[in-house]
Design a protein around this motif. Structure first.
Motif, PDB file in Angstrom:
ATOM      1  N   ILE A   1       0.847  -1.187   0.000  1.00  0.00           N
ATOM      2  CA  ILE A   1       0.000   0.000   0.000  1.00  0.00           C
ATOM      3  C   ILE A   1       0.887   1.242   0.000  1.00  0.00           C
ATOM      4  CG2 ILE A   1      -1.792   1.266   1.219  1.00  0.00           C
ATOM      5  CD1 ILE A   1      -2.758  -1.375   2.383  1.00  0.00           C
ATOM      6  N   PHE A   2       0.863   1.954  -1.114  1.00  0.00           N
ATOM      7  CA  PHE A   2       1.614   3.208  -1.223  1.00  0.00           C
ATOM      8  C   PHE A   2       0.715   4.325  -0.727  1.00  0.00           C
ATOM      9  CE2 PHE A   2       2.929   7.000  -3.703  1.00  0.00           C
ATOM     10  CZ  PHE A   2       4.212   7.120  -3.207  1.00  0.00           C
TER      11      PHE A   2
ATOM     12  N   ARG B   1       5.392   8.058   5.953  1.00  0.00           N
ATOM     13  CA  ARG B   1       5.215   6.600   5.995  1.00  0.00           C
ATOM     14  C   ARG B   1       4.716   6.148   4.625  1.00  0.00           C
ATOM     15  NH1 ARG B   1       1.515   3.283  10.457  1.00  0.00           N
ATOM     16  NH2 ARG B   1       2.853   1.420  10.560  1.00  0.00           N
ATOM     17  N   PRO B   2       5.608   6.055   3.637  1.00  0.00           N
ATOM     18  CA  PRO B   2       5.163   5.847   2.261  1.00  0.00           C
ATOM     19  C   PRO B   2       4.532   4.498   1.972  1.00  0.00           C
ATOM     20  CG  PRO B   2       7.566   5.835   2.407  1.00  0.00           C
ATOM     21  CD  PRO B   2       7.064   6.273   3.729  1.00  0.00           C
ATOM     22  N   TYR B   3       4.925   3.468   2.696  1.00  0.00           N
ATOM     23  CA  TYR B   3       4.365   2.140   2.430  1.00  0.00           C
ATOM     24  C   TYR B   3       3.885   1.494   3.731  1.00  0.00           C
ATOM     25  CZ  TYR B   3       6.262   2.156  -2.330  1.00  0.00           C
ATOM     26  OH  TYR B   3       6.536   2.462  -3.646  1.00  0.00           O
ATOM     27  N   VAL B   4       2.716   0.846   3.662  1.00  0.00           N
ATOM     28  CA  VAL B   4       2.222   0.011   4.759  1.00  0.00           C
ATOM     29  C   VAL B   4       1.675  -1.276   4.153  1.00  0.00           C
ATOM     30  CG1 VAL B   4       1.690   1.968   6.263  1.00  0.00           C
ATOM     31  CG2 VAL B   4      -0.076   1.095   4.701  1.00  0.00           C
ATOM     32  N   GLN B   5       1.407  -2.243   5.029  1.00  0.00           N
ATOM     33  CA  GLN B   5       0.854  -3.517   4.566  1.00  0.00           C
ATOM     34  C   GLN B   5      -0.667  -3.549   4.576  1.00  0.00           C
ATOM     35  OE1 GLN B   5       2.729  -6.192   7.408  1.00  0.00           O
ATOM     36  NE2 GLN B   5       4.199  -6.893   5.855  1.00  0.00           N
ATOM     37  N   ALA B   6      -1.262  -2.738   5.442  1.00  0.00           N
ATOM     38  CA  ALA B   6      -2.707  -2.874   5.653  1.00  0.00           C
ATOM     39  C   ALA B   6      -3.308  -1.550   6.095  1.00  0.00           C
ATOM     40  CB  ALA B   6      -2.986  -3.951   6.698  1.00  0.00           C
TER      41      ALA B   6
ATOM     42  N   THR C   1      -0.048  -5.956   8.656  1.00  0.00           N
ATOM     43  CA  THR C   1      -1.206  -6.841   8.525  1.00  0.00           C
ATOM     44  C   THR C   1      -1.650  -7.370   9.888  1.00  0.00           C
ATOM     45  OG1 THR C   1      -0.714  -7.478   6.254  1.00  0.00           O
ATOM     46  CG2 THR C   1      -1.962  -9.056   7.581  1.00  0.00           C
ATOM     47  N   ALA C   2      -0.686  -7.772  10.701  1.00  0.00           N
ATOM     48  CA  ALA C   2      -1.043  -8.331  12.008  1.00  0.00           C
ATOM     49  C   ALA C   2      -1.762  -7.307  12.871  1.00  0.00           C
ATOM     50  CB  ALA C   2       0.212  -8.834  12.712  1.00  0.00           C
ATOM     51  N   ASP C   3      -1.249  -6.084  12.908  1.00  0.00           N
ATOM     52  CA  ASP C   3      -1.860  -5.056  13.761  1.00  0.00           C
ATOM     53  C   ASP C   3      -3.260  -4.684  13.276  1.00  0.00           C
ATOM     54  OD1 ASP C   3       0.324  -4.974  15.399  1.00  0.00           O
ATOM     55  OD2 ASP C   3       1.237  -3.224  14.430  1.00  0.00           O
ATOM     56  N   ILE C   4      -3.425  -4.525  11.978  1.00  0.00           N
ATOM     57  CA  ILE C   4      -4.728  -4.089  11.465  1.00  0.00           C
ATOM     58  C   ILE C   4      -5.762  -5.195  11.567  1.00  0.00           C
ATOM     59  CG2 ILE C   4      -5.928  -3.185   9.438  1.00  0.00           C
ATOM     60  CD1 ILE C   4      -3.992  -1.221  10.836  1.00  0.00           C
TER      61      ILE C   4
END
Length: 550
Positions: free
Chosen positions: A35-36, A42-47, A61-64
């Motif tokens: 996820i851009f 914070r340019p990229y996250v997983q979720a 992903t785990a946190d979200i």
């Protein structure tokens, strides 16, 4: 003082209720993705998680996933790329025309366009196939536009009974035959409107048939006003469907092609599911600019549609030699281009912007036009005042290196259009010499706010390819820069950066799940990218197929 305990208790209950609401499960979670965010911090996250119309959390992903409730829609992206919804900062809607027959020459080189013989042959065939009085509208290029022999007299010999309108894809210049002039109520000796010109036959006041700038756009608007709303509604809905499939969630429309009442009727009837900003582009008469034609229009038509700003077109483009330059055009000694308006009129536009709540957009192509406006702004107010106004230079091709410090100090926002500067190597075409080198990356490096809009092909992935493969490699953007300009930059350009443009908590959940990773695919593959899921305000408005649902 006796009411104080009750007030404190009410405030405490309100805060407690808000905390409970904040802890309620999200409606949608997208996880396991690339996820851009377009957020520099914070340019990229997983979720990310969405509740209602806004993003409530981003992270791993785990946190979200821990936030999910029994009714949360959980979308496993399986590594797919997500970006903020694209915000096209400069377009002209609707695309196309519902009038008569339209013809083009897709095999002809884009800028030179078809030959005069090709155009006349096509018109002759269409005249035999269509009833007299049917509008024939075609695409031309520089070869026809700049040919002084290709004017209404040449058209009249082939199509005397059909109104004809021929224009280049960049929208500056229009050739009409006599029938078209008659239908639109333009006399053969009509005076020029402010900001526009009718070319005259040598030594006479007779119109040749070439209309430039506001003379051209006034004529188009007159034609469009005669057409039923239903055709425009259909074109606008068609645009919207195509936009959502490409991940476009916001569009900023330079609204000059229809009269205000017609624009409002068409937009309201179309009931578009995307965010639309209508930017009024007032037309002119022989006496002046119609400053008041949008004065009584409300700012918010629907929750997704608003009217904001004023746009004026100060010069043409370098292609036909109309942009005002500091040096003469190659091969045209003594010709520098021209301004559409007197300097005093430009000064008045700027004075009005200082006291108005309407943001100002100025079409500026030439470097001399850019320098003039920056100079006038500096004379009229201090830098801090102008920075709050965020005056936009639409195109801003002429904001050369020596002008960029002043542009930054004054808070100029440059909205650039990549399809205007296609690297010839991409399309196997010979280079076209232009009197300026467009600024892209140098503007970002200089700290000038920068956004992207189409003003041509609407496909954002095609435009990202153009922006990242400019002929001058020093100006070419990275793909991340291009996406930021198309999202966060465009939001800033419309004073909306607090609500959209990045994927961060409290921002509107406008996003797109892409069919491929646009940050890593080979350059030629970029234009084939499409949306697999488009979300606006937390609602899925387009889904090619149900993805990752569990």
């Amino acid at each position: 003082m006796q009411g104080t305990p009750k007030a404190v208790l009410a405030a405490a209950l309100l805060l407690w209720g808000g905390a409970v609401a904040a802890q309620s499960p999200p409606d949608v979670i997208l996880s396991n993705g690339k996820i851009f965010t377009a957020d520099d911090a914070r340019p990229y996250v997983q979720a990310l998680a969405v509740r209602g119309e806004r993003i409530v959390a981003t992270g791993t992903t785990a946190d979200i996933n821990r936030l999910a409730g029994p009714r949360t829609r959980r979308i496993d992206l399986h590594g797919r790329t997500v970006v903020p919804g694209f915000n096209d900062a400069h377009d002209h809607l609707p695309h196309g025309t519902p009038a008569g027959r339209h013809f083009g020459f897709p095999a002809a080189p884009l800028l030179p366009g078809p030959s005069p013989a090709q155009v006349l042959d096509t018109l002759a065939k269409l005249a035999r196939q269509t009833p007299p009085g049917t509008w024939l509208q075609g695409d031309i290029g520089l070869v026809v536009l700049l040919d002084p022999q290709f004017r209404r007299a040449a058209l009249d010999r082939v199509v005397p009974e059909h109104p004809v309108m021929l224009k280049p894809p960049w929208g500056h210049g229009n050739i009409l035959n006599t029938k078209a002039l008659q239908v639109l109520g333009i006399s053969k000796t009509a005076p020029d409107p402010v900001g526009g010109r009718y070319e005259r036959l040598p030594g006479t006041q007779q119109l040749s048939g070439l209309l430039s700038e506001y003379a051209d756009w006034n004529a188009r608007r007159e034609l469009n006003a005669t057409l039923p709303d239903a055709g425009w509604v259909r074109l606008l809905q068609q645009y919207s469907a195509e936009a959502l499939a490409l991940g476009i969630t916001s569009v900023q429309d330079m609204a000059g092609d229809m009269v205000p009442d017609q624009t409002l009727r068409v937009v309201q009837a179309a009931r578009l599911p995307l965010r639309l900003r209508i930017i009024p582009l007032p037309m002119t008469t022989t006496r002046g600019i119609r400053y008041g034609e949008w004065a009584n229009v409300g700012r918010h038509l629907t929750p997704l549609v608003r009217v904001s700003g004023r746009k004026y077109i100060l010069d043409a483009t370098p292609l036909e030699g109309g942009a005002l330059m500091r040096r003469p055009y190659p091969g045209r000694p003594g010709w520098y281009g021209r301004l559409n308006f007197p300097v005093d009129t430009v000064r008045q536009m700027l004075r009005t912007a200082l006291v108005s709540t309407e943001p100002l957009m100025l079409h500026i192509s030439g470097d001399s036009t850019a320098k003039l406006v920056l100079t006038l702004m500096s004379e009229l107010a201090d830098d801090a005042t102008w920075r709050r106004k965020r005056v936009r230079f639409e195109h801003g091709d002429g904001v050369a290196a020596d002008l960029q410090p002043r542009a930054r100090a004054l808070g100029i926002v440059v909205v650039q259009n990549p399809s205007h500067f296609i690297n010839p190597a991409l399309v196997n075409a010979p280079p076209v010499p232009l009197p300026l080198n467009p600024a892209f990356r140098s503007l970002i490096t200089a700290g000038v706010p920068f956004a992207l809009g189409s003003d041509g092909p609407m496909n954002p992935f095609l435009n990202i390819m153009f922006a990242t493969t400019l002929a001058d490699p020093k100006e070419a953007l990275t793909r991340e820069q291009a996406v930021r300009a198309y999202t966060a930059g465009s939001a800033y350009a419309e004073f909306a950066e607090q609500n959209k443009g990045t994927l961060a908590p409290d921002k509107l959940a406008d996003l797109v799940v892409l069919s491929q990773d646009i940050f890593t695919v080979p350059t030629p593959a970029l234009p084939a990218t499409v949306s697999e899921l488009t979300m606006i305000g937390g609602k899925v408005v387009y889904e090619a197929k149900v993805i990752g649902k569990r």
